[in-house]
Design a protein around this motif. Structure first.
Motif, short mmCIF file in Angstrom:
data_model
loop_
_atom_site.label_atom_id
_atom_site.label_comp_id
_atom_site.label_asym_id
_atom_site.label_seq_id
_atom_site.Cartn_x
_atom_site.Cartn_y
_atom_site.Cartn_z
N TRP A 152 0.83 -1.20 0.00
CA TRP A 152 0.00 0.00 0.00
C TRP A 152 0.87 1.26 0.00
CZ3 TRP A 152 -3.58 -1.93 4.55
CH2 TRP A 152 -4.28 -3.05 4.11
N SER A 153 1.99 1.21 0.71
CA SER A 153 2.91 2.35 0.72
C SER A 153 3.48 2.60 -0.68
CB SER A 153 4.05 2.09 1.71
OG SER A 153 3.57 2.01 3.04
N ALA A 154 3.83 1.51 -1.38
CA ALA A 154 4.37 1.66 -2.73
C ALA A 154 3.32 2.23 -3.70
CB ALA A 154 4.86 0.31 -3.24
N ALA A 155 2.06 1.88 -3.47
CA ALA A 155 1.00 2.33 -4.38
C ALA A 155 0.56 3.76 -4.10
CB ALA A 155 -0.20 1.38 -4.28
N TRP A 156 0.41 4.13 -2.82
CA TRP A 156 -0.20 5.43 -2.49
C TRP A 156 0.61 6.28 -1.53
CZ3 TRP A 156 -3.51 0.96 -1.84
CH2 TRP A 156 -4.23 0.67 -3.00
N GLY A 157 1.80 5.83 -1.16
CA GLY A 157 2.62 6.59 -0.23
C GLY A 157 2.41 6.13 1.21
N ARG A 158 3.42 6.35 2.02
CA ARG A 158 3.41 5.85 3.40
C ARG A 158 2.28 6.46 4.23
NH1 ARG A 158 5.24 1.33 5.96
NH2 ARG A 158 5.72 1.75 8.15
N THR A 159 2.05 7.76 4.05
CA THR A 159 1.02 8.42 4.87
C THR A 159 -0.35 7.84 4.60
OG1 THR A 159 2.28 10.49 4.97
CG2 THR A 159 -0.08 10.62 5.40
N THR A 160 -0.70 7.69 3.32
CA THR A 160 -2.00 7.13 2.97
C THR A 160 -2.10 5.68 3.42
OG1 THR A 160 -2.25 8.60 1.08
CG2 THR A 160 -3.57 6.59 1.05
N ALA A 161 -1.02 4.92 3.28
CA ALA A 161 -1.03 3.51 3.70
C ALA A 161 -1.33 3.40 5.19
CB ALA A 161 0.30 2.85 3.37
N LEU A 162 -0.73 4.26 6.00
CA LEU A 162 -0.97 4.22 7.44
C LEU A 162 -2.39 4.67 7.77
CD1 LEU A 162 2.44 5.54 8.81
CD2 LEU A 162 1.56 3.20 8.95
N GLU A 163 -2.92 5.61 7.01
CA GLU A 163 -4.31 6.04 7.22
C GLU A 163 -5.26 4.88 6.91
OE1 GLU A 163 -4.62 9.36 4.65
OE2 GLU A 163 -3.77 10.80 6.08
N ILE A 164 -4.97 4.13 5.85
CA ILE A 164 -5.78 2.95 5.53
C ILE A 164 -5.68 1.93 6.66
CG2 ILE A 164 -6.01 0.98 3.97
CD1 ILE A 164 -5.04 2.85 1.71
N ALA A 165 -4.46 1.67 7.09
CA ALA A 165 -4.25 0.67 8.14
C ALA A 165 -4.97 1.05 9.43
CB ALA A 165 -2.76 0.47 8.39
N ALA A 166 -5.04 2.33 9.73
CA ALA A 166 -5.69 2.78 10.96
C ALA A 166 -7.18 2.42 10.98
CB ALA A 166 -5.52 4.29 11.13
N VAL A 167 -7.77 2.28 9.79
CA VAL A 167 -9.19 1.94 9.70
C VAL A 167 -9.45 0.51 10.17
CG1 VAL A 167 -11.16 1.72 8.09
CG2 VAL A 167 -9.50 3.57 7.79
N ILE A 168 -8.43 -0.35 10.11
CA ILE A 168 -8.61 -1.77 10.42
C ILE A 168 -9.15 -1.98 11.82
CG2 ILE A 168 -7.38 -3.96 10.73
CD1 ILE A 168 -5.37 -2.97 8.59
N ALA A 169 -8.73 -1.16 12.78
CA ALA A 169 -9.08 -1.39 14.18
C ALA A 169 -10.54 -1.09 14.49
CB ALA A 169 -8.19 -0.54 15.08
N GLY A 170 -11.20 -0.31 13.66
CA GLY A 170 -12.55 0.14 13.98
C GLY A 170 -13.63 -0.88 13.67
N GLU A 171 -14.71 -0.87 14.45
CA GLU A 171 -15.88 -1.70 14.19
C GLU A 171 -16.83 -0.88 13.33
OE1 GLU A 171 -19.42 -4.12 16.59
OE2 GLU A 171 -17.89 -2.99 17.70
N PRO A 172 -17.11 -1.30 12.09
CA PRO A 172 -17.87 -0.44 11.17
C PRO A 172 -19.37 -0.45 11.45
CG PRO A 172 -17.37 -2.51 10.10
CD PRO A 172 -16.67 -2.55 11.44
N ASP A 173 -20.02 0.64 11.04
CA ASP A 173 -21.46 0.66 11.00
C ASP A 173 -21.92 -0.21 9.83
OD1 ASP A 173 -21.51 2.38 13.14
OD2 ASP A 173 -21.71 4.19 11.92
N THR A 174 -23.23 -0.32 9.62
CA THR A 174 -23.79 -1.19 8.60
C THR A 174 -24.44 -0.37 7.50
OG1 THR A 174 -24.23 -2.86 10.30
CG2 THR A 174 -25.34 -3.14 8.17
N ASP A 175 -24.06 -0.62 6.25
CA ASP A 175 -24.65 0.06 5.11
C ASP A 175 -25.78 -0.79 4.53
OD1 ASP A 175 -22.79 2.03 5.43
OD2 ASP A 175 -21.54 1.44 3.73
N LEU A 176 -26.88 -0.13 4.17
CA LEU A 176 -28.05 -0.79 3.62
C LEU A 176 -28.43 -0.13 2.30
CD1 LEU A 176 -30.28 -0.86 6.85
CD2 LEU A 176 -28.67 -2.61 6.09
N THR A 177 -28.79 -0.95 1.30
CA THR A 177 -29.36 -0.44 0.06
C THR A 177 -30.87 -0.60 0.13
OG1 THR A 177 -27.40 -1.03 -1.22
CG2 THR A 177 -29.44 -0.69 -2.45
N PHE A 178 -31.59 0.50 -0.10
CA PHE A 178 -33.04 0.51 0.02
C PHE A 178 -33.72 0.49 -1.34
CE2 PHE A 178 -32.53 1.43 4.41
CZ PHE A 178 -33.77 1.21 5.01
#
Length: 449
Positions: A155-181
């Protein structure tokens, strides 16, 4: 940095923790993902509250697996059996993330070890290691450790280290649920605490089993991540449009296309997974033709005005809901999957009627499975051209649009997170020979006139 856990009322019995242990072991041994039938079978005998706890316990351990293992390795000179590592992982997240009283988390983990023959003689180790972790709590949200090192490097090679770490930080979170109506939510907006995301996608803070939620049995909505809802919209479904949904299971995109009035053929090689598509069609009152066949070898001669190919992939973009994918995929898998995707794209091209469109997508963050497929496909199929996606079209985040009109949706592109996707739309034009034949026919008609 340490976290302040959110207190939860946790079950006191062993069955839920045994189920969480089985889920974690199956995910990390690649025997089953957390959404597989095998995982569901392991939870079937539990009460709903215990079932929910087992799932969240296993999911939380997987979301913090990198920092967990780093902390455990620092305290255990010689690796114990894997089942003991799983017990330690689960015990640590109970206390440090889920808010269980420390003494209760340790005691429950020791009891779990005592109940398992393979772990019984290690119950002293479980007690000592967990007490040590609780005295000096590790940082279980460190983005440097949340993703496997080889993936973070990619991910760092594709988008840079800062963006890669921002993506990785999302891993820890419990997501809400998306619904299509189907249509406007109406009173369900308040009942489900909905907030609009894009087009017919709404987000609820609810999590867990959805069958008892308002509007489910009535078929008013289906679970579908906001990113996953974009590809079908890019085909602009309308009444009478003939669409082939390749690799259709579990069926969210089939439902979208059918809801738009399109005449949909849902194709997938797995009869078991197609059962879920059929169930969702029946629940929502929508219709589609269902075909169980290998998309690359399907013998049906039909072509279609539109084809949607959501190709098999590493699924690294789905880590918010399926954190096990980060630890199941291996570096060698990417090239093999890319070869499969190219083969399926060729099969999809043969199904597109002249003047029709093909949407290709993968829920992967890996460039070989997304951006890297475009040039090769166009080289192999001179009668296709990219059909650029307009900014914001289909409900895609504006920042996801690339210069060539394809989409690279990153998990950071929506507040609260979203699945990572790559999406490209192609149009089939007349090839050179067909254009020549038409020109000759027009010339002949003009001469006769």
């Amino acid at each position: 940095m340490t976290e302040t856990p959110t207190p939860r009322r946790l079950p006191t019995g062993l069955p839920a923790r045994r189920a969480a242990l089985d889920l974690l072991a199956a995910a990390l041994s690649r025997r089953a993902g957390l959404e597989d039938d095998q995982a569901a079978a392991g939870l079937a005998g539990l009460e709903p509250r215990d079932r929910a706890f087992a799932r969240i316990l296993a999911l939380t351990a997987l979301r913090r697996l990198g920092p967990l293992d780093r902390a455990l390795e620092a305290r255990i000179p010689r690796p114990p059996p894997e089942v003991v590592r799983h017990i330690l992982r689960l015990g640590a997240v109970q206390a440090l993330v889920l808010g269980a009283p420390p003494h209760a988390a340790v005691s429950a983990s020791v009891d779990l070890a005592e109940s398992l023959p393979a772990a019984r003689r290690f119950k002293g180790l479980v007690n000592a290691v967990l007490r040590g972790l609780l005295r000096e709590p590790p940082n279980l949200s460190d983005p440097e450790a949340l993703a496997p090192g080889w993936l973070l490097a990619r991910w760092s090679a594709a988008w840079g280290r800062t963006t890669a770490l921002e993506i990785a930080a999302v891993i820890a979170g419990e997501p809400d649920t998306d619904l299509t109506f189907r249509g406007e939510p109406g009173p369900l907006a308040e009942a489900l605490e909905l907030v609009p995301v894009a087009a017919d996608t709404w987000r609820t803070p609810r999590r867990g089993e959805v069958a008892g939620w308002e509007g489910f049995e009535a078929g008013r909505w289906w679970v579908q991540d906001a990113s996953a809802a974009v590809p079908a919209r890019l085909l602009r479904p309308r009444p009478g449009l003939s669409v082939l949904d390749m690799c259709a299971a579990p069926g969210g995109k089939t439902l979208q296309l059918a809801a738009g009035g399109a005449e949909v053929t849902a194709l997938d090689r797995s009869p078991a997974r197609l059962r879920k598509v059929r169930e969702n069609l029946e629940r929502t009152g929508l219709a589609a033709e269902i075909v169980a066949a290998d998309a690359a070898a399907w013998e049906d001669a039909r072509d279609f005005e539109a084809v949607l190919l959501d190709a098999p992939c590493s699924a690294t973009g789905t880590f918010r809901r399926n954190p096990d994918v980060l630890w199941a995929v291996k570096p060698g898998d990417i090239a093999a999957l890319a070869a499969t995707q190219a083969r399926l794209m060729d099969a999809a091209a043969r199904r597109v009627r002249t003047g029709g469109r093909l949407v290709y997508c993968v829920c992967s963050l890996e460039p070989e499975e997304g951006e890297g497929q475009v040039a090769g496909f166009l080289k192999r199929h001179a009668d296709f051209a990219l059909d650029p996606i307009a900014p914001g079209e289909g409900g895609a985040p504006a920042e996801s649009r690339l210069e060539d009109g394809t989409l690279r949706i990153l998990p950071t592109h929506r507040p609260g997170g979203t699945d990572g996707f790559f999406i490209a739309r192609f149009a089939r034009r007349l090839n050179r020979r067909a254009r020549r034949d038409l020109a000759q026919a027009a010339g002949a008609a003009k001469s006769e006139a």
